[in-house]
Design an enzyme around this catalytic site. Sequence first.
Site, PDB file in Angstrom:
ATOM      1  N   GLN A 125       0.876  -1.254  -0.143  1.00 31.61           N
ATOM      2  CA  GLN A 125       0.134  -0.126   0.240  1.00 31.61           C
ATOM      3  C   GLN A 125       0.845   1.199   0.136  1.00 31.61           C
ATOM      4  O   GLN A 125       1.685   1.323   0.635  1.00 31.61           O
ATOM      5  CB  GLN A 125      -0.755  -0.087   1.060  1.00 31.61           C
ATOM      6  N   ASP A 126       0.428   2.338  -0.804  1.00 30.85           N
ATOM      7  CA  ASP A 126       1.158   3.611  -0.625  1.00 30.85           C
ATOM      8  C   ASP A 126       0.183   4.672   0.133  1.00 30.85           C
ATOM      9  O   ASP A 126      -1.160   4.620  -0.079  1.00 30.85           O
ATOM     10  CB  ASP A 126       1.385   4.200  -2.057  1.00 30.85           C
ATOM     11  N   ASN A 127       0.620   5.354   0.967  1.00 31.64           N
ATOM     12  CA  ASN A 127       0.094   6.473   1.659  1.00 31.64           C
ATOM     13  C   ASN A 127       0.654   7.654   1.369  1.00 31.64           C
ATOM     14  O   ASN A 127       1.774   7.864   0.964  1.00 31.64           O
ATOM     15  CB  ASN A 127       0.099   6.192   3.233  1.00 31.64           C
ATOM     16  N   HIS A 147       2.682   5.572  15.783  1.00 26.91           N
ATOM     17  CA  HIS A 147       1.633   4.479  15.310  1.00 26.91           C
ATOM     18  C   HIS A 147       2.283   3.127  14.957  1.00 26.91           C
ATOM     19  O   HIS A 147       3.507   3.402  14.479  1.00 26.91           O
ATOM     20  CB  HIS A 147       0.791   5.021  14.129  1.00 26.91           C
ATOM     21  N   LYS A 171       7.710   0.427   6.941  1.00 30.25           N
ATOM     22  CA  LYS A 171       7.404   1.630   6.101  1.00 30.25           C
ATOM     23  C   LYS A 171       8.689   2.419   5.441  1.00 30.25           C
ATOM     24  O   LYS A 171       9.828   2.226   6.191  1.00 30.25           O
ATOM     25  CB  LYS A 171       6.931   2.462   7.235  1.00 30.25           C
ATOM     26  N   HIS A 179       6.032   4.668  14.752  1.00 34.62           N
ATOM     27  CA  HIS A 179       6.533   5.686  13.852  1.00 34.62           C
ATOM     28  C   HIS A 179       5.874   6.949  14.001  1.00 34.62           C
ATOM     29  O   HIS A 179       4.547   6.851  14.278  1.00 34.62           O
ATOM     30  CB  HIS A 179       6.103   5.324  12.169  1.00 34.62           C
ATOM     31  N   TYR A 227       4.524   7.576   1.806  1.00 41.28           N
ATOM     32  CA  TYR A 227       5.290   6.112   2.395  1.00 41.28           C
ATOM     33  C   TYR A 227       4.462   4.954   1.814  1.00 41.28           C
ATOM     34  O   TYR A 227       3.399   4.862   1.887  1.00 41.28           O
ATOM     35  CB  TYR A 227       5.176   6.413   4.044  1.00 41.28           C
ATOM     36  N   ASP A 241      -4.587  10.755  18.748  1.00 43.77           N
ATOM     37  CA  ASP A 241      -3.147  10.639  19.350  1.00 43.77           C
ATOM     38  C   ASP A 241      -2.945  11.390  20.645  1.00 43.77           C
ATOM     39  O   ASP A 241      -2.078  11.161  21.417  1.00 43.77           O
ATOM     40  CB  ASP A 241      -2.268  11.409  18.347  1.00 43.77           C
TER      41      ASP A 241
END
Length: 189
Positions: free
Chosen positions: A46-48, A62, A72, A119, A132, A170
């Site tokens: 997956q790309d974010n 996270h 990542k 991260h 990422y 968070d």
Amino acid sequence: MQVETTEIADVKILHPRKFGDERGFFSEVWNAQTFREAGIDVEFMQDNHAYNAEAGVVRGLHYQLEPKAQGKLVRVTRGAVLDVAVDIRVGSPTFGKHVAIELSADNWAQLWLPPGFAHGYCTLVPDTELLYKVTDLYSPKNDCGIFWNDPALDIQWPVSPEKAILSEKDKTLPLLKDQTRLFEFRETK
């Protein structure tokens, strides 16, 4: 691509080459063979893409647990961040230690953190974008986190707690000492 080892051997800083002229630039930021030769033999799933409007945005810390743990590969395409990887592998000689580096569109560095690390990042300037790649899909059931400003981690964030811009999630993450689900350290060859 130049590969730099950090104080935590499994976390790497990668420096892709950039080739520029009057038209702009070209850069190969990921290549399976190059990464394998650097000891990073992974399949990305997956790309974010994250956009942050303000300086002082903090996201993290996270991580995802097995069986959906994520490695990542993080890079900044616009702006700059302080990017942080925290070792959360119980039994690791560097458990609870972290690597913090500046990633920016100017320095073009990337950070590789394998599964077993939390991260997070803090934006240093407005209008910052990160891309990422991750080694597994997002899994809400396995999604976890550690409070960004846990005093035990001694991360020197570039923003004060009163000025940090955080999500509601968070703001309420537990400290590392209160985590009930972490990773087990496995010696790498």
